[in-house]
Scaffold this motif. Structure first.
Motif, PDB file in Angstrom:
ATOM      1  N   VAL A  26       0.856  -1.189   0.000  1.00 33.28           N
ATOM      2  CA  VAL A  26       0.000   0.000   0.000  1.00 33.28           C
ATOM      3  C   VAL A  26       0.888   1.232   0.000  1.00 33.28           C
ATOM      4  O   VAL A  26       1.973   1.248   0.588  1.00 33.28           O
ATOM      5  N   SER A  27       0.438   2.255  -0.688  1.00 33.21           N
ATOM      6  CA  SER A  27       1.187   3.509  -0.760  1.00 33.21           C
ATOM      7  C   SER A  27       0.215   4.665  -0.743  1.00 33.21           C
ATOM      8  O   SER A  27      -0.983   4.506  -1.025  1.00 33.21           O
ATOM      9  N   VAL A  28       0.741   5.829  -0.404  1.00 33.12           N
ATOM     10  CA  VAL A  28      -0.082   7.037  -0.334  1.00 33.12           C
ATOM     11  C   VAL A  28       0.572   8.109  -1.186  1.00 33.12           C
ATOM     12  O   VAL A  28       1.798   8.220  -1.244  1.00 33.12           O
ATOM     13  N   GLN A  87     -11.765  -0.693  -5.336  1.00 32.54           N
ATOM     14  CA  GLN A  87     -10.915  -0.395  -6.474  1.00 32.54           C
ATOM     15  C   GLN A  87      -9.475  -0.395  -5.977  1.00 32.54           C
ATOM     16  O   GLN A  87      -9.223  -0.258  -4.770  1.00 32.54           O
ATOM     17  N   PRO A  88      -8.500  -0.544  -6.880  1.00 34.98           N
ATOM     18  CA  PRO A  88      -7.108  -0.496  -6.421  1.00 34.98           C
ATOM     19  C   PRO A  88      -6.752   0.826  -5.744  1.00 34.98           C
ATOM     20  O   PRO A  88      -5.910   0.861  -4.864  1.00 34.98           O
ATOM     21  N   GLN A  89      -7.412   1.895  -6.175  1.00 39.09           N
ATOM     22  CA  GLN A  89      -7.101   3.200  -5.605  1.00 39.09           C
ATOM     23  C   GLN A  89      -8.287   3.733  -4.805  1.00 39.09           C
ATOM     24  O   GLN A  89      -9.427   3.675  -5.266  1.00 39.09           O
ATOM     25  N   SER A  94      -3.231  -6.637   3.266  1.00 44.06           N
ATOM     26  CA  SER A  94      -2.048  -5.815   3.473  1.00 44.06           C
ATOM     27  C   SER A  94      -1.866  -5.466   4.942  1.00 44.06           C
ATOM     28  O   SER A  94      -2.743  -5.714   5.789  1.00 44.06           O
ATOM     29  N   GLU A  95      -0.728  -4.901   5.240  1.00 40.56           N
ATOM     30  CA  GLU A  95      -0.516  -4.320   6.560  1.00 40.56           C
ATOM     31  C   GLU A  95      -1.308  -3.013   6.664  1.00 40.56           C
ATOM     32  O   GLU A  95      -1.772  -2.469   5.670  1.00 40.56           O
ATOM     33  N   TYR A  96      -1.411  -2.512   7.888  1.00 39.01           N
ATOM     34  CA  TYR A  96      -2.149  -1.262   8.096  1.00 39.01           C
ATOM     35  C   TYR A  96      -1.358  -0.070   7.580  1.00 39.01           C
ATOM     36  O   TYR A  96      -0.129  -0.027   7.661  1.00 39.01           O
ATOM     37  N   MET A  97      -2.095   0.892   7.041  1.00 38.41           N
ATOM     38  CA  MET A  97      -1.507   2.185   6.677  1.00 38.41           C
ATOM     39  C   MET A  97      -2.236   3.262   7.471  1.00 38.41           C
ATOM     40  O   MET A  97      -3.461   3.361   7.428  1.00 38.41           O
ATOM     41  N   THR A 105      -3.097   3.632  -2.752  1.00 37.46           N
ATOM     42  CA  THR A 105      -2.999   2.649  -3.822  1.00 37.46           C
ATOM     43  C   THR A 105      -2.625   1.296  -3.239  1.00 37.46           C
ATOM     44  O   THR A 105      -1.690   1.196  -2.435  1.00 37.46           O
ATOM     45  N   CYS A 106      -3.364   0.287  -3.653  1.00 36.71           N
ATOM     46  CA  CYS A 106      -3.107  -1.090  -3.240  1.00 36.71           C
ATOM     47  C   CYS A 106      -2.678  -1.881  -4.477  1.00 36.71           C
ATOM     48  O   CYS A 106      -3.315  -1.796  -5.532  1.00 36.71           O
ATOM     49  N   SER A 107      -1.593  -2.620  -4.366  1.00 34.88           N
ATOM     50  CA  SER A 107      -1.141  -3.413  -5.506  1.00 34.88           C
ATOM     51  C   SER A 107      -0.622  -4.758  -5.019  1.00 34.88           C
ATOM     52  O   SER A 107      -0.042  -4.859  -3.933  1.00 34.88           O
TER      53      SER A 107
END
Length: 828
Positions: free
Chosen positions: A421-423, A465-467, A494-497, A438-440
């Motif tokens: 995950v990213s921001v 959605q992925p985003q 995923s891990e937590y964001m 964003t999740c990928s």
């Protein structure tokens, strides 16, 4: 207006848009629909088209307001999921979305033949069953402009030819421009057909206004024996394999008495500046193509096929004759496909998945045998069926190949890997900004994504959605998020964001420690708090701007009445500041009352006088006026002001007031009231009051009530000069000539009053003296009766006459040695 684009700039060139009936398609609930303006449109290669639609949805479902989370256009799906054109590599930099008030437009620039497809619009809401796709979509047909030779007729050294410029998507009323070897030739025509004498050369056409998009060229020769023959015009190959394209070509052996020889042969798929690009010099084919010719029978070999090799291949040969180049018209269409492992159906079972998979390609050899792989190693048995059923573990990958082509297996299929995950942006997140999570995950088939927000023990699905896009992120969006990637083989989380939204302070909340009455002398705390990130810094001010402190709390250890008033605090951080006010009303017992008199100058009897009592008190004091009058004193009135509309001398004295509220009572100092007035009518007396012997001393005394004190002057009737000054007038050695009328005058700054005394020197009996005294007393009494009544006046007159007669007789009988004096007061 929502605006998505895959490129920052573009030029819109619309060659043609065919208009059809508007079609309304209803999916699911009757109030969800997508309406396309047209369901059939076309465009010429390299031009631009626009596809329009509108969409509607229920504004509320089960008391939940509907919001649109995402919109997209797609032409195809991958693993049953639509592929957004903005993320489709085939359309990179060529598509743009515009949406406003539920009206959306898809713009595609630089059209390519492979863009021909059915385009569909999908929107996603926050409601259950939130995805909705408009069917049947819009069919886009992309064609190129073609130069076609209808007929040719050789005539000695030249050829008459009829050519036609055509496309299935021409604009209305077009004008055609004709080219030879890239230069304009012939005149412009409104007819797509043209017949003229032609010389050998490359001919093409274009539509006026769109000269940048000419047709492909055709070679027109002076004889009919120029020819290229392809063994097959349609072939296919699997990615990584090798294909061969075979053909033959012929040409006239002699022209213009010149023996024809072939100088060059080449294959091409595309051109540059209207000239074909030889595959041997095309960087896309470096090291992968080979030409082989023998007796005009040739072969093109392409190795290590790639998906982008799919194209139409054409052969051209160039001779020594003028304009002696010729291209095989139709060419050979090569389709390159990869081998794919497709999941037909699946069923999740505890830690594994039971699935049916299929190894497929549109270009399989005849009677293929399929080989199956697990983690790159052969598994199961070989099959002649492209389908296989088995138990699949989520930690393994699977692929297939066609026997004899084991080096080119299908891409492996496998469950999603641990999602990342990213921001964006990666810097600080500020309230109101646009933020995208964003999740990928590496997965095949491609994973479907679901976003969750952790709220206690009850995570909630918020997006699929992925985003996850926050167009204008709010402080309430702070929290922990995670995503789940899932396909037919499994799922991973995923891990937590943590999303930490920075925001300026909200309007501060200000409070006072004692919400009841604030009593003077008590301890009071003012508190300021504000929701802010980063944490706010606080400053307390008085209303006039004076700084009090820089802490969230301001403490009055012993508050005073003077501390009453309006205060405010500011809460500030690096993103902004906000302020809020609070009022403090300190309750206190009355202060020592002050007393005042109006007018403040000398107080004159008969004037209006106001005594005022005032005291600083909260709540306001109640006032009471008193006059010293012994013990107890005289209570006069319970008002702030004591008013004498016409003050009297009897009102003079000492006054004080009390101020009282529920917190206490205070008494003022005394206020002395001195009433000034003119002298009252004087009273006179004689001493001694009995028989006065000739030669003795007689003392006359005059007194009058006056403020300020009166000054006295004695006068004798018919004499101009005063007899004496002062309250007392003494006659020594009295004699008969001292008889007569005397009067005294009392005078001060406010006025004057007179009093008359009749002095008689007589001799005789004492009773006559008494009668004289009585007469002297009747004179002032007579004056007073004048103000009482006429009847009483008459009586007094009779008495006065009788007395007068007695006095006359007494005078005759009196001796010089005896004197009798009597005084009487008469009003002047």
């Amino acid at each position: 207006m929502r605006f998505h684009a895959a490129a920052s700039g573009f030029v819109v060139v619309l060659l043609s848009v065919s208009v059809f009936l508007c079609v309304t398609v209803i999916q699911g609930q009757s109030d969800r629909r997508v309406t396309y303006t047209s369901t059939q449109i076309c465009g010429i290669k390299r031009s631009t088209v626009e596809i329009h639609c509108t969409y509607t949805y229920p504004s509320r479902i089960k008391n939940k307001i509907t919001t649109v989370n995402n919109t997209l256009w797609f032409t195809k799906g991958k693993n049953n999921a639509p592929v957004d054109l903005l993320t489709d590599s085939d359309y990179t930099g060529r598509v743009l979305y515009q949406c406003e008030n539920n009206k959306c437009t898809l713009t595609i620039t630089d059209l390519r033949l492979r863009d021909s497809a059915v385009y569909k619009f999908r929107f996603t809401t926050n409601q259950p069953g939130r995805k909705h796709t408009g069917l049947p979509g819009v069919t886009l047909s992309v064609t190129d402009l073609q130069m076609q030779v209808i007929r040719s007729e050789p005539r000695q050294d030249s050829t008459w030819a009829e050519v036609k410029c055509q496309s299935s998507c021409l604009p209305d009323n077009p004008t055609f421009i004709w080219y030879k070897n890239g230069q304009k030739t012939w005149r412009e025509t409104t007819s797509p057909s043209h017949t003229s004498k032609v010389n050998t050369g490359d001919y093409s056409c274009a539509v006026k206004g769109h000269e940048n998009f000419p047709s492909s060229t055709v070679l027109i020769q002076g004889h009919n024996d120029w020819r290229v023959t392809y063994t097959s015009t349609q072939i296919c190959g699997i990615k990584g394999s090798t294909v061969e394209i075979r053909y033959t070509y012929t040409y006239p052996s002699r022209m213009n008495n010149i023996i024809t020889s072939v100088n060059k042969t080449l294959w091409f798929t595309k051109g540059k500046n209207n000239s074909p690009v030889d595959l041997l010099t095309d960087s896309d084919y470096t090291g992968r193509v080979r030409y082989h010719c023998e007796n005009n029978k040739c072969t093109l070999t392409i190795t290590d096929l790639r998906l982008r090799d799919s194209a139409v291949y054409k052969f051209r040969f160039i001779t020594n004759q003028p304009g002696g180049s010729y291209t095989g018209e139709c060419g050979v269409t090569l389709s390159v496909t990869d081998l794919q492992m497709q999941v037909i159906r699946s069923e999740r079972r505890q830690d594994s998945t039971w699935a049916e998979v299929k190894c497929q390609s549109s270009c399989l050899p005849d009677n293929p045998t399929f080989i199956w792989y697990k983690n790159g190693q052969k598994t199961w048995r070989e099959t002649t069926s492209p389908s296989h059923e088995d138990n699949f573990n989520s930690t393994d990958s699977y692929s297939c190949a066609v026997k004899g082509h084991e080096k080119f297996p299908s891409p492996p299929v496998y469950a999603p890997q641990l999602p990342s995950v990213s921001v964006s942006p990666s810097a600080e997140i500020v309230e109101g900004s646009s933020v995208t999570l964003t999740c990928s995950s590496d997965a095949n088939p491609a994973a479907n994504y679901t976003w969750f927000k952790q709220k206690g023990q009850d995570p909630k699905i918020i997006h699929q959605q992925p985003q996850l896009v926050f167009g204008s992120i709010q402080s309430s969006d702070s929290g922990q998020y995670y995503c789940r990637a899932a396909n037919m083989f499994g799922r991973r989380t995923s891990e937590y964001m943590s999303v930490n939204v920075k925001y300026s302070p909200k309007i501060p909340f200000v409070s006072v420690s004692d919400s009841a009455d604030i009593i003077e002398g008590s301890s009071v705390i003012l508190t300021c708090s504000s929701d802010a990130n980063p944490i706010a810094q606080y400053t307390w001010y008085m209303k006039n701007g004076n700084l009090l402190g820089t802490e969230p709390q301001h403490v009055f250890s012993s508050i005073e009445a003077s501390d009453s008033g309006e205060y405010y605090c500011t809460a500030a951080n690096e993103l902004g500041r906000r302020s809020e006010y609070i009022s403090i009303d300190v309750k206190h017992a009355p202060q020592l009352p002050s007393v005042s008199v109006s007018p403040s100058a000398e107080i004159v009897e008969g004037s209006s006088v106001t005594l005022t009592c005032s005291s600083d008190a909260n709540p306001a004091a109640n006032y009471t006026w008193y006059k010293e009058n012994g013990n107890p004193d005289l209570q006069l009135i319970s008002k702030q002001q004591l008013v004498f509309s016409s003050i009297r001398s009897s009102d003079a004295g000492h006054y004080y007031c009390t101020a009282e509220n529920k917190l206490g009572r205070r008494t003022s100092e005394n206020l002395s009231i001195n009433v000034q007035y003119a002298p009252k009518p004087p009273s006179v007396s004689v001493s001694p009051s009995d028989e006065i012997v000739k030669g003795s001393s007689v003392n006359l005394t005059c007194s009058s009530d006056a403020n300020p004190a009166a000054n006295y002057t004695w006068y004798k009737e018919n004499e101009d000069s005063p007899k004496a000054s002062g309250q007392n007038f003494t006659i020594s050695d009295i004699r008969p000539e001292h008889s007569g009328n005397y009067y005294c005058e009392a005078q001060n700054t406010r006025g004057r009053q007179n009093s008359t005394l009749y002095l008689i020197v007589v001799a005789g009996k004492s009773e006559k003296t008494i009668l004289a005294l009585a007469f002297s007393l009747l004179i002032p009494l007579l004056v007073l009766t004048l103000f009482v009544s006429p009847t009483l006046v008459l009586i007094m007159r009779v008495l006065s006459i009788s007395a007068f007669r007695s006095v006359t007789a007494a005078k005759r009988d009196a001796t010089e040695e005896q004197v009798k004096l009597k005084s009487s007061n008469v009003r002047a």
